[in-house]
Design a protein around this motif. Structure first.
Motif, PDB file in Angstrom:
ATOM      1  N   ARG A 275      72.030  32.212  54.387  1.00  0.00           N
ATOM      2  CA  ARG A 275      72.344  31.887  53.094  1.00  0.00           C
ATOM      3  C   ARG A 275      72.429  33.086  52.214  1.00  0.00           C
ATOM      4  O   ARG A 275      73.225  33.260  51.515  1.00  0.00           O
ATOM      5  N   GLY A 276      71.960  34.270  53.273  1.00  0.00           N
ATOM      6  CA  GLY A 276      72.548  35.365  52.153  1.00  0.00           C
ATOM      7  C   GLY A 276      71.702  35.545  50.924  1.00  0.00           C
ATOM      8  O   GLY A 276      71.762  36.501  49.882  1.00  0.00           O
ATOM      9  N   TYR A 277      70.287  35.232  51.185  1.00  0.00           N
ATOM     10  CA  TYR A 277      68.944  35.656  50.003  1.00  0.00           C
ATOM     11  C   TYR A 277      68.539  36.751  50.075  1.00  0.00           C
ATOM     12  O   TYR A 277      68.836  36.786  51.163  1.00  0.00           O
ATOM     13  N   ASP A 278      68.548  37.166  49.113  1.00  0.00           N
ATOM     14  CA  ASP A 278      66.562  37.963  49.261  1.00  0.00           C
ATOM     15  C   ASP A 278      65.523  37.804  49.590  1.00  0.00           C
ATOM     16  O   ASP A 278      64.796  37.328  48.975  1.00  0.00           O
ATOM     17  N   LEU A 279      65.135  38.019  50.719  1.00  0.00           N
ATOM     18  CA  LEU A 279      64.011  38.067  50.840  1.00  0.00           C
ATOM     19  C   LEU A 279      63.174  38.207  49.828  1.00  0.00           C
ATOM     20  O   LEU A 279      61.776  37.897  49.676  1.00  0.00           O
ATOM     21  N   ARG A 280      63.012  39.652  49.068  1.00  0.00           N
ATOM     22  CA  ARG A 280      62.660  39.933  48.215  1.00  0.00           C
ATOM     23  C   ARG A 280      61.715  38.924  46.828  1.00  0.00           C
ATOM     24  O   ARG A 280      61.352  38.502  46.737  1.00  0.00           O
ATOM     25  N   LEU A 281      63.732  38.240  46.860  1.00  0.00           N
ATOM     26  CA  LEU A 281      63.552  37.052  45.510  1.00  0.00           C
ATOM     27  C   LEU A 281      63.267  35.843  45.796  1.00  0.00           C
ATOM     28  O   LEU A 281      62.437  35.139  45.910  1.00  0.00           O
ATOM     29  N   LEU A 282      62.882  35.652  47.491  1.00  0.00           N
ATOM     30  CA  LEU A 282      62.477  34.523  48.093  1.00  0.00           C
ATOM     31  C   LEU A 282      60.850  34.325  47.822  1.00  0.00           C
ATOM     32  O   LEU A 282      60.061  33.692  47.687  1.00  0.00           O
ATOM     33  N   CYS A 283      60.316  35.546  48.060  1.00  0.00           N
ATOM     34  CA  CYS A 283      58.549  35.702  47.938  1.00  0.00           C
ATOM     35  C   CYS A 283      58.776  35.597  47.050  1.00  0.00           C
ATOM     36  O   CYS A 283      57.070  35.236  46.586  1.00  0.00           O
ATOM     37  N   ARG A 284      59.037  36.119  45.882  1.00  0.00           N
ATOM     38  CA  ARG A 284      58.739  35.907  44.493  1.00  0.00           C
ATOM     39  C   ARG A 284      59.129  34.386  43.811  1.00  0.00           C
ATOM     40  O   ARG A 284      58.070  34.152  43.265  1.00  0.00           O
ATOM     41  N   GLU A 285      59.943  33.701  44.143  1.00  0.00           N
ATOM     42  CA  GLU A 285      59.669  32.512  44.105  1.00  0.00           C
ATOM     43  C   GLU A 285      58.706  31.635  44.681  1.00  0.00           C
ATOM     44  O   GLU A 285      58.460  30.582  43.914  1.00  0.00           O
ATOM     45  N   LEU A 286      58.355  31.767  46.167  1.00  0.00           N
ATOM     46  CA  LEU A 286      57.401  31.517  46.905  1.00  0.00           C
ATOM     47  C   LEU A 286      55.556  31.693  45.913  1.00  0.00           C
ATOM     48  O   LEU A 286      54.659  30.455  45.110  1.00  0.00           O
ATOM     49  N   ALA A 287      55.649  33.069  45.008  1.00  0.00           N
ATOM     50  CA  ALA A 287      55.041  33.137  44.196  1.00  0.00           C
ATOM     51  C   ALA A 287      54.650  32.660  42.961  1.00  0.00           C
ATOM     52  O   ALA A 287      54.053  31.844  42.803  1.00  0.00           O
ATOM     53  N   ARG A 288      56.426  31.947  42.882  1.00  0.00           N
ATOM     54  CA  ARG A 288      55.795  31.466  41.173  1.00  0.00           C
ATOM     55  C   ARG A 288      55.941  30.025  41.797  1.00  0.00           C
ATOM     56  O   ARG A 288      55.048  29.392  40.935  1.00  0.00           O
ATOM     57  N   ALA A 289      56.536  29.290  42.758  1.00  0.00           N
ATOM     58  CA  ALA A 289      55.839  28.074  43.201  1.00  0.00           C
ATOM     59  C   ALA A 289      54.368  27.882  42.874  1.00  0.00           C
ATOM     60  O   ALA A 289      53.774  26.820  42.757  1.00  0.00           O
ATOM     61  N   THR A 290      53.719  28.856  43.817  1.00  0.00           N
ATOM     62  CA  THR A 290      52.288  28.758  43.846  1.00  0.00           C
ATOM     63  C   THR A 290      51.355  29.036  42.628  1.00  0.00           C
ATOM     64  O   THR A 290      50.060  28.084  41.860  1.00  0.00           O
TER      65      THR A 290
END
Length: 564
Positions: A275-290
């Motif tokens: 999907r072309g996501y920035d993996l750094r942004l994905l990692c940040r969203e995972l941290a936000r979810a935790t």
């Protein structure tokens, strides 16, 4: 009329319109009411939170025909011209362009002596003031300290620490805060309604989060999505245009971690890349979810807070919070924030993210060692060991059922009076009531200090009891247990006197290593009585149920026993 972007069209024109900065705006309004106006102001804070806008509103309040007033009219020439940036008495300077000392002398210092043409004050608004050179600050310093009565300086910066202390000490410093997602979302909803734009609340929340506390950035993102989708905007449009990571994917990844499904986690990472996501942004969203899960774990009432969960995702987030412990979430947040930094500089960010998810699965296997062995005492600090997925099956052989102490045997028993018999019960000397005294003494010790009972009393080689006193006997290699018992002997003396109703001496002795061992009273919550081992330390250790439980979890080929 030319199109005006939302960030400019909806720029605040009054102090009341500046969102999320109530402390700053209220202080400035009170200063205007009481005519206590400083000669220099420093507005510091993150980008897009209203620093320059507040400076312009303050300039209008000072120059308004009704002013100085906390409520500028907005209709007089001064108010209109300042709002449009063309008032001759309000000079807005970009410090990034006018960095050198010559520019500062030409634009600022030489114009100080010139009285304002129309307004009460000549106002200098210096944006990004931290970009000025050291020599420029030195040239400006005296002017800021003692300006003419008709001059006011307003300086805005995103990096206050770069401004010399000599300048800060001569100014009133106002610190602006990041604007919460809840406030930004509410303003975006108002703007969408006024602009006749249809967009769901989840889309507005994504725009607010994309701005990261900056109203201007959120409005710029709103403009960009509107250019793509028109006035009918769906959540997918916001995700597509801004490259945001949908919360559904984030939750799917966390659920794969919960069930320790590594293949599913790898597939989801692959989907994010497609999907072309920035993996750094994905990692940040995972941290936000935790972080959101941890907040729900600490305070379930926050489930209705938009900063934690939007309406569409609230039910799933609340359900997921019950699958994580607080310790797991804390460790997961630390791991993911570090992974984001690693991904930032990595040539293979995918590998870093995948390994981070595997480490997170492993971290969720950590449980206290005492919990695994059934020896935990409430509130104790214990080391961590891996938790295997089928925890109940592992714990079943560890929690050895307690062996009830048999009643005193018949007179033909061969055990020595006053010692501990093979069954793990305390022998008596035949005196009436001694067995009852023994039981009450051990119960009192265990009730008062269960850890001491389990780790010291239950490990004794034997316990001799009789009308003349009580003796805790240890083997020569049980130095630590013997010393701990000796340290607690005054307390044991008090317990014995309390139970017996009279003074009974308590002693701590060492037995001959060649003596056949007899098991001490086993801890009801831990292990049964130890079998006789002939005084062999290794045999005694290997026969211990606790050691057997550890070896069952961590099988090893060779074992050694060292005396400590």
């Amino acid at each position: 009329m030319a199109y005006q972007v939302l960030a400019r069209k909806w720029r605040p024109q009054r102090f009341e319109d500046v969102l999320g900065q109530e402390a700053v705006t209220r202080t400035l309004k009170n200063a205007l009411k009481t005519k206590r106006i400083a000669q220099a102001f420093v507005f510091s804070g993150p980008r897009g939170c209203g620093k320059t806008t507040t400076a312009r509103i303050l300039a209008r309040a000072l120059s308004c025909e009704k002013g100085p007033t906390p409520d500028p009219c907005g209709t007089c020439d001064a108010c209109i011209e300042i709002a449009e940036g063309r008032d001759i008495d309000v000079l807005e300077i970009d410090a990034a362009t006018h960095t050198g000392v010559d520019n500062v002398r030409e634009v600022v210092i030489e114009g100080l002596a010139i009285a304002p043409v129309r307004n009460r004050y000549k106002v200098f608004i210096i944006d990004e003031v931290h970009m000025l050179s050291a020599s420029s600050f030195n040239a400006l310093l005296k002017s800021i300290e003692e300006p003419p009565p008709h001059v006011i300086f307003m300086m805005a910066t995103t990096e206050q620490h770069k401004i010399p202390d000599t300048v800060l000490s001569r100014s009133q410093v106002y610190e602006f805060r990041m604007i919460s997602s809840k406030i930004v979302t509410g303003q975006l909803r108002t703007i969408a309604s006024e602009e006749s734009i249809e967009i769901p609340d989840e889309g507005l929340m994504l725009l607010a989060r994309a701005g990261e506390g900056s109203m201007r950035d959120s409005l710029s993102a709103f403009d960009q999505v509107r250019a793509f989708a028109g006035d009918q905007i769906a959540v997918e449009d916001v995700v597509t245009v801004l490259g945001l990571v949908g919360r559904d994917l984030v939750f799917d990844i966390l659920e794969a971690v919960v069930v320790e499904d590594a293949p599913a986690a790898f597939v989801l990472v692959e989907r994010a890349i497609e999907r072309g996501y920035d993996l750094r942004l994905l990692c940040r969203e995972l941290a936000r979810a935790t972080r959101d899960l941890l907040i729900l774990s600490v305070d379930p009432k926050r489930g209705s807070d938009p900063d934690v969960a939007a309406d569409a995702e609230r039910e799933r987030l609340v359900a997921m919070s019950g699958q994580w412990s607080r310790e797991d979430l804390l460790r997961g947040f630390d791991l993911l924030t570090k992974a984001e930094q690693e991904i930032r500089v990595s040539d293979q960010p995918r590998y870093n993210l995948e390994m981070a998810l595997l480490r997170l699965m492993h971290l969720r296997k950590l449980v206290p060692l005492a919990e695994m062995l059934g020896l935990a005492t409430k509130g104790a600090n214990v080391p961590m060991v891996p938790r295997v997925p089928t925890v109940p099956k592992v714990l079943s052989p560890i929690k050895v059922p307690s062996v009830p102490a048999p009643k005193a045997s018949a007179p033909e028993s061969t055990s020595t009076p006053g010692t501990l018999g093979p069954s793990g019960t305390l022998g008596t000397s035949g005196a009436p009531g001694t067995s009852d005294l023994r039981d009450r003494l051990l119960a009192e010790i265990k009730s008062a200090k269960s850890t001491f009972y389990n780790l010291v009393v239950a490990q004794a080689f034997r316990i001799d009891a009789g009308p003349d006193g009580i003796s805790f006997v240890f083997q020569p290699n049980q130095k630590n247990a013997r010393q701990q018992c000796e340290d607690q002997r005054p307390w044991l003396q008090q317990i014995a006197e309390k139970v017996a109703g009279k003074a009974i001496p308590v002693s701590v002795d060492v037995t001959d290593a060649s003596t056949q061992p007899a098991p001490a009273p086993a801890s009801v919550a831990t292990v049964a009585a130890r079998p006789a081992t002939g005084g062999d330390p290794k045999a005694e250790a290997m026969a211990n149920a606790t050691v057997q439980a550890v070896l069952e979890i961590f099988p090893v080929d060779k074992t050694t026993v060292e005396e400590t």
